[in-house]
Design an enzyme around this catalytic site. Structure first.
Site, mmCIF file in Angstrom:
data_model
loop_
_atom_site.group_PDB
_atom_site.id
_atom_site.type_symbol
_atom_site.label_atom_id
_atom_site.label_comp_id
_atom_site.label_asym_id
_atom_site.label_seq_id
_atom_site.Cartn_x
_atom_site.Cartn_y
_atom_site.Cartn_z
ATOM 1 N N THR A 15 0.832 -1.215 0.000
ATOM 2 C CA THR A 15 0.000 0.000 0.000
ATOM 3 C C THR A 15 0.862 1.260 0.000
ATOM 4 O OG1 THR A 15 -1.650 -1.223 1.224
ATOM 5 C CG2 THR A 15 -1.863 1.157 1.246
ATOM 6 N N GLU A 131 10.253 10.288 8.579
ATOM 7 C CA GLU A 131 9.120 11.197 8.789
ATOM 8 C C GLU A 131 7.792 10.448 8.871
ATOM 9 O OE1 GLU A 131 8.924 14.886 9.069
ATOM 10 O OE2 GLU A 131 7.174 13.887 9.870
ATOM 11 N N ASP A 203 1.846 0.335 19.487
ATOM 12 C CA ASP A 203 2.133 1.155 18.301
ATOM 13 C C ASP A 203 2.365 2.614 18.728
ATOM 14 O OD1 ASP A 203 1.984 1.638 15.253
ATOM 15 O OD2 ASP A 203 0.441 2.990 16.030
ATOM 16 N N LYS A 207 5.877 5.048 18.532
ATOM 17 C CA LYS A 207 5.925 6.422 18.015
ATOM 18 C C LYS A 207 6.432 7.384 19.086
ATOM 19 C CE LYS A 207 2.353 5.273 14.660
ATOM 20 N NZ LYS A 207 0.931 5.006 14.483
HETATM 21 N N1 HSE Z 1 -1.993 1.303 12.969
HETATM 22 C C1 HSE Z 1 -1.555 2.646 12.882
HETATM 23 C C2 HSE Z 1 -2.667 3.525 13.405
HETATM 24 C C3 HSE Z 1 -1.220 2.999 11.450
HETATM 25 O O1 HSE Z 1 -3.779 3.040 13.643
HETATM 26 O O2 HSE Z 1 -2.432 4.705 13.599
HETATM 27 C C4 HSE Z 1 -0.333 4.187 11.309
HETATM 28 O O3 HSE Z 1 0.903 4.021 11.928
#
Ligand code: HSE
Length: 434
Positions: A15, A131, A203, A207
């Site tokens: 994607t 980024e 996740d 980040k």
């Molecule tokens: N799984 C991640 C989200 C995708 O839901 O933000 C983007 O990093």
């Protein structure tokens, strides 16, 4: 200005990789007009070339072996959009060791292998840029690293997981149950292949490692981040929060104390009056406070083919400009010292206001016992609500908001409260935005 062609090799045409190819091929003129550089997508790697990706790849060498990109001396920049750690990590290391710059969207990899990757880039005077790894199309990495370079970063509050934000928004605005909202998020394509990474807060923690490392200029360890996801949040909690004037958001938090960083990911009650409360559905936002600039907010799409590709292209352009100017290569990556460790505040000494949701037996004296335990641990109550409408076998939901208290005090109080025979094991403790 000398015109130059920069050659790009793309690892992974799923994607996001397809989005990168689309922009490089369809916006070639615009990019050249803006930069004076011609961007050539020379080669692309994938295992399956039978699929129609909706982009004309006839000018691109479509290969099935990474060697054809990693060992090609003509390729200046390698773009990694495979995801996951294996083989992406080995490919990136090889690219850096072969003196190629790297662009990646791979947040899990930067968060877990950042130290090794940044060291390899430093050793070969190359850059690895990322980024797209945080906030999809939002230019937050460059914003922090370059736009806010003059600032000591004081606080970062990020809504950086679109899936969690989508679920919480659908529960808050439309009364959906958790599972239905999760299914929708998956259908809409922004959940991770393994959605437990979204729901568990992992996740968002990946980040936060990236944002906090840029803010500190030192590499933060994933294990330093206290992480709770949204799995325990029920519609009842969302409704309670709403009735108190709050919206529950999964926040990635980095607060710079006196020499100690407070790093946490957890669902948080954000006052409805705060800008972050209005960031809805799959959108992301990062609220950053710097000592010179004051409060700023970066807002936009946190995932998706073209937003993510947009961020990747901005890294490619930065690298191409550095190559063209023969700028001191690798200086962007040197923003984070891979060998330095920031001091992180132990979570038990962090103070917050708390939201507690318990199910208590509805009988005389129980509220007094609970408030007695909180009082004994020096935790002061600011509001209490008991709902008559949700009685199950004479158990009722009881919600308590507290004034500020330390995590370890709350931990000890909760252990006592939840061991009472009149309290059901199902309880939830959340923190309020501060
Ligand atoms: N799984 C991640 C989200 C995708 O839901 O933000 C983007 O990093």
């Amino acid at each position: 200005m000398e015109k130059r062609e920069v050659s790009i090799g793309l690892l992974g045409v799923g994607t996001v990789g397809t989005g990168v190819a689309k922009i490089l091929l369809n916006q070639a003129e615009l990019l050249e007009h803006r930069t004076g550089i011609s961007f050539r997508l020379k080669s692309a790697l994938d295992l399956d070339w039978s699929r129609d990706r909706g982009v004309d790849l006839s000018s691109v060498r479509c290969v099935t072996s990474a060697d054809e990109i990693l060992d090609d001396p003509e390729i200046d920049i390698v773009v990694e959009t495979i995801g996951g750690c294996d083989p992406a990590y080995q490919y990136i290391l090889r690219a850096l060791n072969n003196s190629k710059h790297v662009v990646t969207a791979n947040k899990a990899l930067i968060a877990t292998k950042g130290r090794e990757l940044f060291s390899a880039a430093n050793a070969s005077n190359t850059d690895i840029l990322f980024e797209a790894s945080v906030g999809g199309g939002i230019p937050i990495v460059k914003g922090l690293r370059e736009g806010l370079v003059a600032n000591r970063i004081l606080n970062i509050y990020g809504i950086v997981n679109g899936t969690s934000n989508y679920i919480l928004t659908r529960m808050h605005q439309d009364g959906l149950e958790f599972e239905d909202a999760l299914r929708e998020a998956q259908d809409r394509g922004f959940a991770e292949a393994d959605p437990t990474l979204d729901i568990s807060g992992e996740d968002a923690a990946h980040k936060l490692v990236i944002l906090a490392s840029i803010a500190a200029s030192k590499m933060v360890d994933l294990s330093d981040i206290y992480t709770e996801g949204i799995a325990g949040v029920t519609k009842l909690d969302v409704d309670f929060a709403k009735s108190f004037g709050y919206t529950i958001k999964l926040l990635a938090i980095c607060r710079m104390g006196d020499g100690e960083m407070d790093l946490r990911v957890h669902p948080t009650l954000v006052p409805d009056s705060h800008l972050l409360a209005s960031v809805s559905h799959e959108l992301n936002a990062v609220f950053v406070e710097g000592d010179s600039v004051g409060k700023t907010m970066f807002y936009g799409p946190g995932a998706g083919q073209l937003p993510t590709a947009s961020a990747i292209i901005s890294d490619i352009v930065d690298l191409a400009r550095d190559i063209q100017l023969r700028a001191n290569s690798g200086y962007r990556t040197r923003t984070i010292d891979p060998f330095a460790h920031p001091t992180v505040k132990p979570v038990k000494s962090v103070s917050s206001r708390f939201y507690l949701r318990l199910y208590t037996y509805d009988a005389p004296g129980i509220l007094a016992r609970i408030s007695g335990i909180l009082g004994a641990h020096e935790i002061s109550i600011s509001s209490v609500v008991q709902l008559e409408t949700h009685v199950h076998d004479n158990y009722v939901p009881l919600v308590i908001l507290t004034h500020s208290a330390r995590e370890d005090q709350m931990e000890r109080a909760l252990a006592e409260i939840t061991s009472l025979e009149v309290i059901l094991p199902d309880y939830l403790r959340l923190r309020l935005f501060q």
